[in-house]
Scaffold this active site. Structure first.
Site, PDB file in Angstrom:
ATOM      1  N   ARG A 118       0.812  -1.235   0.000  1.00 31.07           N
ATOM      2  CA  ARG A 118       0.000   0.000   0.000  1.00 31.07           C
ATOM      3  C   ARG A 118       0.837   1.273   0.000  1.00 31.07           C
ATOM      4  NH1 ARG A 118      -3.038  -3.024   3.768  1.00 31.07           N
ATOM      5  NH2 ARG A 118      -4.817  -3.986   2.746  1.00 31.07           N
ATOM      6  N   LYS A 140       2.806  11.121 -11.274  1.00 32.32           N
ATOM      7  CA  LYS A 140       1.920  10.246 -12.054  1.00 32.32           C
ATOM      8  C   LYS A 140       2.686   8.973 -12.343  1.00 32.32           C
ATOM      9  CE  LYS A 140      -1.295  13.024 -14.786  1.00 32.32           C
ATOM     10  NZ  LYS A 140      -1.718  13.296 -16.185  1.00 32.32           N
ATOM     11  N   GLU A 182       8.284  17.230 -25.778  1.00 33.06           N
ATOM     12  CA  GLU A 182       7.621  17.587 -24.508  1.00 33.06           C
ATOM     13  C   GLU A 182       8.076  18.974 -24.028  1.00 33.06           C
ATOM     14  OE1 GLU A 182       5.125  16.086 -23.074  1.00 33.06           O
ATOM     15  OE2 GLU A 182       5.382  13.909 -22.942  1.00 33.06           O
ATOM     16  N   LYS A 224       6.765  22.551 -14.928  1.00 31.86           N
ATOM     17  CA  LYS A 224       5.882  21.454 -14.505  1.00 31.86           C
ATOM     18  C   LYS A 224       5.549  21.576 -13.023  1.00 31.86           C
ATOM     19  CE  LYS A 224       4.689  16.673 -14.747  1.00 31.86           C
ATOM     20  NZ  LYS A 224       4.887  15.370 -15.357  1.00 31.86           N
ATOM     21  N   GLU A 234      -4.750  16.604 -10.768  1.00 35.65           N
ATOM     22  CA  GLU A 234      -5.326  16.916 -12.083  1.00 35.65           C
ATOM     23  C   GLU A 234      -6.842  17.114 -12.044  1.00 35.65           C
ATOM     24  OE1 GLU A 234      -3.334  15.047 -15.521  1.00 35.65           O
ATOM     25  OE2 GLU A 234      -5.321  14.868 -16.393  1.00 35.65           O
ATOM     26  N   ARG A 238      -3.649  21.306 -13.988  1.00 41.40           N
ATOM     27  CA  ARG A 238      -2.613  20.326 -14.368  1.00 41.40           C
ATOM     28  C   ARG A 238      -2.946  19.644 -15.699  1.00 41.40           C
ATOM     29  NH1 ARG A 238       0.522  15.602 -10.835  1.00 41.40           N
ATOM     30  NH2 ARG A 238       1.652  14.803 -12.625  1.00 41.40           N
ATOM     31  N   ASN A 242      -1.507  18.026 -20.626  1.00 35.88           N
ATOM     32  CA  ASN A 242      -1.913  17.032 -21.623  1.00 35.88           C
ATOM     33  C   ASN A 242      -2.006  17.609 -23.034  1.00 35.88           C
ATOM     34  OD1 ASN A 242      -2.157  15.014 -19.653  1.00 35.88           O
ATOM     35  ND2 ASN A 242      -4.202  15.742 -19.105  1.00 35.88           N
ATOM     36  N   HIS A 245      -1.648  15.350 -25.947  1.00 37.79           N
ATOM     37  CA  HIS A 245      -1.587  13.979 -25.437  1.00 37.79           C
ATOM     38  C   HIS A 245      -2.789  13.114 -25.786  1.00 37.79           C
ATOM     39  CE1 HIS A 245       1.987  15.258 -23.414  1.00 37.79           C
ATOM     40  NE2 HIS A 245       2.154  14.076 -22.868  1.00 37.79           N
ATOM     41  N   HIS A 249      -1.632   9.930 -27.428  1.00 38.86           N
ATOM     42  CA  HIS A 249      -1.792   8.576 -26.883  1.00 38.86           C
ATOM     43  C   HIS A 249      -2.495   7.678 -27.894  1.00 38.86           C
ATOM     44  CE1 HIS A 249      -1.399   9.855 -22.366  1.00 38.86           C
ATOM     45  NE2 HIS A 249      -0.234   9.744 -22.973  1.00 38.86           N
ATOM     46  N   HIS A 261       6.817   8.336 -27.743  1.00 31.22           N
ATOM     47  CA  HIS A 261       5.854   9.182 -27.020  1.00 31.22           C
ATOM     48  C   HIS A 261       5.995  10.660 -27.401  1.00 31.22           C
ATOM     49  CE1 HIS A 261       3.218  10.482 -23.792  1.00 31.22           C
ATOM     50  NE2 HIS A 261       4.146  11.348 -23.410  1.00 31.22           N
TER      51      HIS A 261
HETATM   52  N1  LIG Z   1       4.461  10.214 -15.481  1.00 32.13           N
HETATM   53  C1  LIG Z   1       4.419  11.263 -16.257  1.00 32.13           C
HETATM   54  O1  LIG Z   1       4.071  12.371 -15.839  1.00 32.13           O
HETATM   55  C2  LIG Z   1       4.831  11.122 -17.697  1.00 32.13           C
HETATM   56  C3  LIG Z   1       5.028  12.267 -18.478  1.00 32.13           C
HETATM   57  C4  LIG Z   1       5.463  12.114 -19.790  1.00 32.13           C
HETATM   58  C5  LIG Z   1       5.688  10.840 -20.303  1.00 32.13           C
HETATM   59  N2  LIG Z   1       5.469   9.755 -19.516  1.00 32.13           N
HETATM   60  C6  LIG Z   1       5.721   8.394 -20.046  1.00 32.13           C
HETATM   61  O2  LIG Z   1       7.094   8.290 -20.332  1.00 32.13           O
HETATM   62  C7  LIG Z   1       7.273   7.296 -21.340  1.00 32.13           C
HETATM   63  C8  LIG Z   1       8.262   7.815 -22.365  1.00 32.13           C
HETATM   64  O3  LIG Z   1       9.494   8.051 -21.739  1.00 32.13           O
HETATM   65  P1  LIG Z   1      10.862   8.085 -22.553  1.00 32.13           P
HETATM   66  O4  LIG Z   1      10.702   8.941 -23.735  1.00 32.13           O
HETATM   67  O5  LIG Z   1      11.923   8.377 -21.584  1.00 32.13           O
HETATM   68  O6  LIG Z   1      10.959   6.611 -23.136  1.00 32.13           O
HETATM   69  P2  LIG Z   1      11.718   5.288 -22.624  1.00 32.13           P
HETATM   70  O7  LIG Z   1      11.578   5.111 -21.192  1.00 32.13           O
HETATM   71  O8  LIG Z   1      11.256   4.204 -23.527  1.00 32.13           O
HETATM   72  O9  LIG Z   1      13.245   5.593 -22.975  1.00 32.13           O
HETATM   73  C9  LIG Z   1      13.610   5.775 -24.310  1.00 32.13           C
HETATM   74  C10 LIG Z   1      14.696   4.773 -24.770  1.00 32.13           C
HETATM   75  O10 LIG Z   1      15.964   5.230 -24.322  1.00 32.13           O
HETATM   76  C11 LIG Z   1      16.631   4.201 -23.561  1.00 32.13           C
HETATM   77  N3  LIG Z   1      17.454   4.927 -22.602  1.00 32.13           N
HETATM   78  C12 LIG Z   1      17.063   5.512 -21.450  1.00 32.13           C
HETATM   79  N4  LIG Z   1      18.069   6.246 -20.956  1.00 32.13           N
HETATM   80  C13 LIG Z   1      19.118   6.109 -21.797  1.00 32.13           C
HETATM   81  C14 LIG Z   1      20.432   6.644 -21.831  1.00 32.13           C
HETATM   82  N5  LIG Z   1      20.837   7.531 -20.922  1.00 32.13           N
HETATM   83  N6  LIG Z   1      21.248   6.275 -22.836  1.00 32.13           N
HETATM   84  C15 LIG Z   1      20.818   5.424 -23.813  1.00 32.13           C
HETATM   85  N7  LIG Z   1      19.577   4.914 -23.856  1.00 32.13           N
HETATM   86  C16 LIG Z   1      18.742   5.252 -22.857  1.00 32.13           C
HETATM   87  C17 LIG Z   1      15.494   3.400 -23.018  1.00 32.13           C
HETATM   88  O11 LIG Z   1      15.912   2.111 -22.646  1.00 32.13           O
HETATM   89  C18 LIG Z   1      14.552   3.378 -24.210  1.00 32.13           C
HETATM   90  O12 LIG Z   1      14.972   2.455 -25.181  1.00 32.13           O
HETATM   91  C19 LIG Z   1       5.911   7.002 -21.923  1.00 32.13           C
HETATM   92  O13 LIG Z   1       5.489   5.742 -21.488  1.00 32.13           O
HETATM   93  C20 LIG Z   1       5.030   8.100 -21.341  1.00 32.13           C
HETATM   94  O14 LIG Z   1       3.706   7.674 -21.172  1.00 32.13           O
HETATM   95  C21 LIG Z   1       5.058   9.877 -18.232  1.00 32.13           C
END
Ligand SMILES: NC(=O)c1ccc[n+]([C@@H]2O[C@H](COP(=O)([O-])OP(=O)(O)OC[C@H]3O[C@@H](n4cnc5c(N)ncnc54)[C@H](O)[C@@H]3O)[C@@H](O)[C@H]2O)c1
Length: 364
Positions: A118, A140, A182, A224, A234, A238, A242, A245, A249, A261
């Site tokens: 939890r 999130k 982003e 942010k 949200e 907040r 999006n 988004h 999505h 993404h």
């Molecule tokens: N929680 C939130 O508020 C929020 C906000 C925006 C996006 N997201 C989520 O984030 C995700 C996208 O994140 P992302 O763009 O980081 O993608 P990701 O986590 O897939 O990373 C991108 C790629 O880079 C690789 N990688 C990571 N760090 C590296 C490094 N330093 N050197 C080499 N390779 C590296 C990863 O293994 C992957 O292949 C989506 O699922 C999205 O929904 C969440």
């Protein structure tokens, strides 16, 4: 070089430490005392940074959990893999999880922390530009359901966000640019002067100039933080985060994650600007301005013809932000003037998607 920001919420307060060449956990040492640590990462990031991060926790009982890479693994199996590792090593609520990776690892680790017994503590160590400027901040957490992105999740704030900007040196260029998608989002939401800053510093950003990157990360985290502090769960403002988004999505899932993404968000912002102009909320120049900046970072501005607008619209209907079948979209009155638009009709959305989609090739 180091910058520290703080985020203050009704029931949580935590630092965002942005360092140019190390993960600096020195301020956390007293809090970490006697805690077991589990570092969650993935198969790409582990060979690059896991050993260094495990060394940081020398003196603690420390374990690691290495997930498969990719959005298709942002699912219940990866979540269970983390929980199983916690169970095997008898972690309890007073121990700590650490995410080491991009947004996927951050979101999955955060949700494992939210759900184990939890709720246990976690620290974010984001290693992609996108996760450093967005995903690691704000609490999130979650993973995807076949019906849509991030359908399963919780708000659960980390104890700290520890950023080492040097990790960006190993990030593939396409992933770096997806992060910029982003960043441009913040300019669209409520930071019109940030649009000018991004344009002026475009070359330095692409060259990964250290000073400029540090400023970029700190600015985005600040933008942010301001929105999250006003509205943690949200219920209102907040939601502006999006921008792009709901379209994005849908594009990610319809294309089976052909688009990253940040790329899908880029397309979504162009569609939001097109829709806003069609509804006479803003001038057509806003779409052009966004396109100019997105293209400068090799981000897509037109959706591939393989993904018909009707299919994208259908997928948008299963988004979390659809309430009683009414679309809730973030639209633009100008650059930096995003707002929440309720009840936009299907026809207008469809026209906007079509206007931002390549025509299918003529059959012979
Ligand atoms: N929680 C939130 O508020 C929020 C906000 C925006 C996006 N997201 C989520 O984030 C995700 C996208 O994140 P992302 O763009 O980081 O993608 P990701 O986590 O897939 O990373 C991108 C790629 O880079 C690789 N990688 C990571 N760090 C590296 C490094 N330093 N050197 C080499 N390779 C590296 C990863 O293994 C992957 O292949 C989506 O699922 C999205 O929904 C969440």
């Amino acid at each position: 070089m180091q910058t520290q920001l703080n985020i203050t919420l009704p029931n949580a307060q935590y630092p965002i430490i942005i360092d140019s060449d190390q993960f600096d956990i020195s301020d956390l040492r007293p809090w970490l005392k006697d805690k077991k640590v589990m570092v969650v990462t993935n198969e790409i990031v582990a060979p690059l940074y896991l050993a260094d991060v495990l060394n940081l926790f020398e003196g603690h009982v420390v374990h690691s959990c290495v997930l498969k890479d990719g959005e298709q693994h942002k699912n219940s199996s990866s979540w269970l893999q983390i929980l199983d590792a916690l169970a095997v090593h008898r972690f309890n609520r007073s121990d700590v999880l650490v995410s080491l990776g991009g947004g996927i690892v951050c979101d999955m680790t955060g949700f494992a922390a939210a759900s184990w017994m939890r709720g246990m503590s976690f620290i974010q160590m984001p290693t992609t530009l996108l996760s450093q400027i967005d995903a690691s901040v704000g609490g999130k957490t979650g993973f995807n359901h076949p019906q849509g992105k991030n359908m399963i999740g919780a708000f659960h704030q980390p104890k700290a966000v520890i950023i080492n900007a040097k990790t960006l040196a190993t990030l593939p260029v396409r992933e770096f640019n997806a992060g910029i998608g982003e960043a441009i989002k913040y300019a669209g939401i409520n930071q019109p002067t940030f649009y000018a800053w991004l344009s002026e510093n475009m070359h330095a950003i692409k060259a990964q100039n250290q000073k400029v990157l540090m400023e970029l990360i700190a600015s985005c985290c600040q933008f942010k933080t301001q929105l999250v502090e006003q509205d943690e769960k949200e219920q209102g403002v907040r939601a502006l985060l999006n921008l792009g988004h709901t379209f994005g999505h849908a594009i990610e899932t319809v294309s089976d994650y052909h688009y990253l993404h940040g790329e899908a968000v880029a397309l979504g912002m162009v569609m939001a600007a097109e829709l806003s102009a069609n509804l006479r909320l803003c001038s057509a120049d806003i779409r052009k301005m966004l396109e100019n900046l997105l293209q400068a970072f090799d981000l897509p501005i037109m959706l591939d013809a393989d993904y018909p607008a009707e299919v994208v619209l259908q997928r948008m209907k299963s988004d979390k932000k659809v309430i009683n079948d009414h679309h809730r979209l973030i639209l633009l009155k100008g650059m930096g003037q995003a707002f929440i638009a309720e009840g936009v009709n299907d026809h207008d959305i469809l026209q906007a998607i079509k206007a931002c989609t390549y025509s299918p090739p003529e059959s012979a």
